[in-house]
Enzyme design. Structure first.
Site, mmCIF file in Angstrom:
data_model
loop_
_atom_site.group_PDB
_atom_site.id
_atom_site.type_symbol
_atom_site.label_atom_id
_atom_site.label_comp_id
_atom_site.label_asym_id
_atom_site.label_seq_id
_atom_site.Cartn_x
_atom_site.Cartn_y
_atom_site.Cartn_z
ATOM 1 N N LYS A 270 1.395 1.409 1.710
ATOM 2 C CA LYS A 270 0.475 2.443 2.533
ATOM 3 C C LYS A 270 -0.969 2.244 1.785
ATOM 4 C CE LYS A 270 4.562 4.333 3.306
ATOM 5 N NZ LYS A 270 5.215 3.784 4.440
ATOM 6 N N HIS B 155 3.037 8.491 0.450
ATOM 7 C CA HIS B 155 1.823 9.064 1.067
ATOM 8 C C HIS B 155 0.783 9.824 0.322
ATOM 9 C CE1 HIS B 155 3.337 7.534 4.699
ATOM 10 N NE2 HIS B 155 4.422 7.763 4.612
ATOM 11 N N SER C 69 5.554 12.586 5.770
ATOM 12 C CA SER C 69 4.582 11.636 6.448
ATOM 13 C C SER C 69 4.484 11.857 7.866
ATOM 14 C CB SER C 69 5.108 10.166 6.298
ATOM 15 O OG SER C 69 6.284 10.061 6.876
#
Ligand code: PMP
Length: 392
Positions: free
Chosen positions: A240, A209, A181
């Protein structure tokens, strides 16, 4: 408060301020969106992981509201004691189907999922092979497990092979972030899976992610490499791209059954709230139906990165919409972020210990909710401040 400890904390805080590493937490006066209001000022939001805009999408908000009316706001207790709601089971079925695995299990957060799973899968006498840039929750999960940890160089398959060659007792587990990330690069999961098979160890990937970003319709990193059935454990987080809060593990039916009996955050911490579960179900449904948000995210990420490079910025080795703008010294990165904020762009500087010393950066989180005008606005501000600070 104990006097010595008070002095210790004050000194630590002063050191952090001196090094430009003190976290200034901004207060948002509304929901996460392309623009957010902070201290009465509208600023372009380049700081959230709300990749697809689902954190305040009308359909996810509606689903959460409906769930609260039917199920209330709390889960009651841990699931093994208070029972499980149909809602949680529905989400787990949807997630398993979406990720093309047999089963899934939800946790209170992605952080918890990593702690829970690693410490249930390996223990004393076992070995974990861990990428040096893995997320803090993986590192803590490894420590908690009591297994021996061998760290391999970031993304370096020769280094991984070297540690795999060393003598082993007990079970082996390779663990990696899917998308890193802070840099936006993608783990070589295909090569990792091959090595895992060769050395007869387990593979675990944290797809925090990658979900909603990689693979067809945002199915994640396993789909991106077409490795269905070849990765033992997938960790996910809802915080996310899915826009809510919670975490999950996806894998075989037996793995999920085992974790329901063994994973301590499942056994001793209450379940995700009904509102989060219902909104996450809706997010998965939105993704399954239509990949236009995922496509827009990638188009915007490419546009922003290309133009930043043209302007003379170093955006590292990102392979995803995450755009690190490499600055170097933490103090300069903090000044850059402060100037951006003054100019109407909310993009945080990231320094040690989140990234190595001397590699401080502004991390730009592109989202599908950003318009082309938003991106052009930001590009202009980055260029202006880049010249001002003599970085380009
Ligand atoms: N894994 C990775 C790679 C992450 O980036 C994060 C969030 N920063 C987490 C796990 C933790 O997720 P959550 O916010 O759901 O606890």
């Amino acid at each position: 408060m104990n006097h010595d400890f008070q002095i210790f904390m004050e000194d630590e805080l002063e050191n952090l301020r001196g090094e430009g590493l003190y976290n200034n937490i901004r207060t948002l006066e509304g929901s996460q969106g392309a623009w957010v209001k902070i201290s009465g000022k509208e600023v372009l939001n380049f700081s959230s992981n709300n990749y697809l805009g689902l954190a305040n999408h009308p359909d996810t908000v509606k689903a959460a509201r409906k769930a609260i009316e039917k199920y209330g706001v709390g889960p009651g207790a841990v699931r093994t004691i208070a029972g499980t709601m149909t809602l949680h089971e529905k989400l787990e079925e949807k997630l398993a189907e979406f990720k093309k695995v047999e089963a899934a299990l939800t946790f209170q957060s992605g952080f918890n999922a990593n702690l829970a799973v690693i410490s249930a899968v390996v223990g004393k006498g076992d070995i974990i092979y861990s990428d040096e840039l893995n997320h803090a929750s993986i590192i803590d999960g490894c420590r908690l497990s009591g297994a021996k940890v061998k760290v391999y160089k970031h993304g370096d398959m020769d280094s991984l092979q070297e540690v795999l060659e060393e003598e082993r007792e007990g079970r082996g587990l390779i663990v990696t972030d899917g998308v890193f990330s802070m840099d936006g690069d993608i783990a070589k999961l295909d090569e990792i899976a091959e090595l895992a098979e060769k050395y007869n160890v387990l593979t675990m990937v944290d797809d925090a992610h990658g979900e909603g970003v990689l693979g067809s319709y945002g199915r994640g990193i396993v789909d991106h490499f077409n490795l269905h059935g070849e990765v033992d454990i997938e960790i996910g987080t809802f915080s996310k791209a899915l826009g809510t809060v919670g975490g999950c593990v996806a894998g075989s039916k037996t793995l999920v059954e085992y974790l329901k009996q063994k994973a301590r955050p499942f056994l001793f911490s209450s379940a995700v709230t009904p509102a989060d579960v219902a909104a996450t179900i809706k997010s998965v449904e939105i993704l399954k139906k239509d990949d236009s948000l995922v496509q827009k995210l990638w188009a915007s990420g490419d546009y922003f990165k290309d133009n930043m490079k043209k302007a003379g910025f170093d955006t590292g080795d990102s392979q995803t919409p995450i755009t690190p703008v490499m600055i170097g010294e933490a103090g300069t990165a903090a000044t850059f972020s402060k100037r951006l904020f003054e100019e109407g762009v909310f993009a945080q500087s990231i320094g040690y210990p989140t990234v190595p010393r001397g590699k401080a950066r502004i991390r730009v989180m592109i989202s599908a909710v950003h318009s082309r005008d938003d991106l052009d606005f930001a590009l202009g501000k980055f260029e202006k401040i880049g010249y001002e600070l003599e970085l380009i």
